[in-house]
Design an enzyme around this catalytic site. Sequence first.
Site, short mmCIF file in Angstrom:
data_model
loop_
_atom_site.label_atom_id
_atom_site.label_comp_id
_atom_site.label_asym_id
_atom_site.label_seq_id
_atom_site.Cartn_x
_atom_site.Cartn_y
_atom_site.Cartn_z
N LYS A 126 29.34 21.66 62.86
CA LYS A 126 28.72 22.09 61.61
C LYS A 126 27.90 20.95 61.00
CE LYS A 126 27.92 23.55 57.42
NZ LYS A 126 28.65 22.88 56.38
N ASP A 144 28.99 27.82 58.82
CA ASP A 144 30.16 27.50 58.00
C ASP A 144 30.99 28.76 57.83
OD1 ASP A 144 29.14 29.07 55.88
OD2 ASP A 144 27.84 27.41 55.35
#
Length: 210
Positions: free
Chosen positions: A121, A139
Amino acid sequence: MLEVLRRSFALPEWLTANMDPFETLIITIISQNTTDRNTKRAFENLSGKFHITPEALANAEVEEIERCLKPAGLYRNKAKVIKEVSRIVLEKYNGSLNSILEKPFEESRRMLMELPGVGPKTADVILLFSGGKPTIPVDTHVKRVSKRLGLAPENGGYEDVRKALQSLFNAGDYLDTHILLISLGRKYCRARNPHCGECPLRILCPSRSC
DNA sequence: GCCCAGGTGGGTA
DNA sequence: TACCCACATGGG
């Protein structure tokens, strides 16, 4: 679909694809599992006390960084990681992430993920926001919304969701896609949310019971 | 009081 | 490879 979302949510004015890579790295580490408001508080504490540079943060006392990061939670981990990643950028990469971002995409991503505190991420955020590279950070909101809308496989992991989304949108829209799916997820598509029925994409949502 | 928030890394099977 | 868990404060 993006047009519906663009009409429903304003894109932030700061949104560009050329934010400072090191600053993006530090903000993104602070933001891990943390709300925007608390991320902002912690980053303001940190940038008020130190220049956001590898030199300054590598040489800072870890306890000082911890004090700055308290509002963001997980502050001991994050302080240790920020000091260590700063040292590595300083010593191994001559104080700049640019040499990493100049590499081909996959190599660049792999090198970022070798840094402490940088998983997929965080790497994708740096690549997209500071490298202008074609990737979509996934996310929790992006993952949940994508699955609810049937854009990604229900049991898919991080890479499955990222690749599914990237195949559905144009590379030039990845930045907007990332931000708009988060906006959508935050406002409408989450547990115990009273606003689900107002979701601008409810026609597309198979569950209609976010 | 309880649950969750713009994840990562270490441990276990 | 695939899960499980610690990390920790602030807000609804």
